[in-house]
Scaffold this motif. Structure first.
Motif, short mmCIF file in Angstrom:
data_model
loop_
_atom_site.label_atom_id
_atom_site.label_comp_id
_atom_site.label_asym_id
_atom_site.label_seq_id
_atom_site.Cartn_x
_atom_site.Cartn_y
_atom_site.Cartn_z
N PHE A 36 0.82 -1.22 0.00
CA PHE A 36 0.00 0.00 0.00
C PHE A 36 0.85 1.27 0.00
CE2 PHE A 36 -3.52 -2.79 1.45
CZ PHE A 36 -4.41 -2.49 0.43
N LYS A 37 2.03 1.21 0.58
CA LYS A 37 2.93 2.37 0.52
C LYS A 37 3.33 2.65 -0.92
CE LYS A 37 4.92 1.76 5.10
NZ LYS A 37 6.07 1.23 5.84
N VAL A 38 3.67 1.60 -1.64
CA VAL A 38 4.06 1.77 -3.05
C VAL A 38 2.86 2.26 -3.86
CG1 VAL A 38 4.82 0.55 -5.12
CG2 VAL A 38 5.93 0.09 -2.95
N MET A 39 1.69 1.70 -3.61
CA MET A 39 0.49 2.08 -4.34
C MET A 39 0.01 3.48 -3.93
SD MET A 39 -0.71 -0.42 -6.36
CE MET A 39 -2.47 -0.54 -6.39
N ARG A 44 3.17 6.91 -9.16
CA ARG A 44 3.17 5.47 -9.42
C ARG A 44 1.77 5.00 -9.83
NH1 ARG A 44 7.36 5.46 -5.16
NH2 ARG A 44 5.78 5.21 -3.56
N LEU A 45 0.73 5.59 -9.25
CA LEU A 45 -0.63 5.24 -9.66
C LEU A 45 -0.89 5.65 -11.10
CD1 LEU A 45 -2.83 6.01 -6.52
CD2 LEU A 45 -2.49 3.80 -7.64
N GLN A 46 -0.39 6.81 -11.50
CA GLN A 46 -0.54 7.23 -12.90
C GLN A 46 0.16 6.24 -13.83
OE1 GLN A 46 -0.26 11.64 -13.81
NE2 GLN A 46 0.56 11.56 -11.72
N LEU A 47 1.32 5.78 -13.43
CA LEU A 47 2.04 4.79 -14.23
C LEU A 47 1.24 3.49 -14.32
CD1 LEU A 47 5.66 5.42 -12.97
CD2 LEU A 47 4.83 5.79 -15.30
#
Length: 117
Positions: A36-39, A44-47
């Motif tokens: 969840f930290k990465v998300m 990163r969500l746009q990617l």
């Protein structure tokens, strides 16, 4: 785990015990927290949302997000290390895509949830 202890008695001892028995192992919870930290990063969500539409190379992703190739590559590395995306090489070009259908499902469900509220 956190070194604090509960300072009260349970109202429903059986329920508390049942929930405790069904809790995942702490290392599994930590892995989920890292996921969840990465998300949780908007870039990163746009990617991920871009890759949900199509497999893409760094140059194309940089143009979609209006970012430098270096900045995009940095974020792609974090996504790859977290096993959210995968890559394949074709000649000198590396193409990125979502790692599996789980990522697409999670993105879709999260997006639907946020649109409901």
């Amino acid at each position: 785990m956190i070194g604090t202890h509960c300072d009260c008695e349970p109202k429903n001892t059986e329920l508390v015990q049942k929930v405790k028995e069904n809790m995942p192992a702490f290392d599994e919870i930590m892995n989920l927290s890292d996921f969840f930290k990465v998300m949780g990063d908007s870039t990163r969500l746009q990617l991920l949302l871009s890759l949900q539409q199509s497999e893409m190379c760094v140059s194309d992703l940089a143009n979609v997000l209006d970012m430098t190739k270096s900045a995009v590559s940095h974020q792609l590395k974090a996504l790859r290390l977290s096993k959210l995306i995968k890559s394949r090489k074709e000649g000198k070009t590396v193409y990125y895509s979502l790692d599996d259908e789980h990522i697409e499902t999670i993105l879709g469900m999260a997006f639907d949830h946020t649109k409901e509220h």
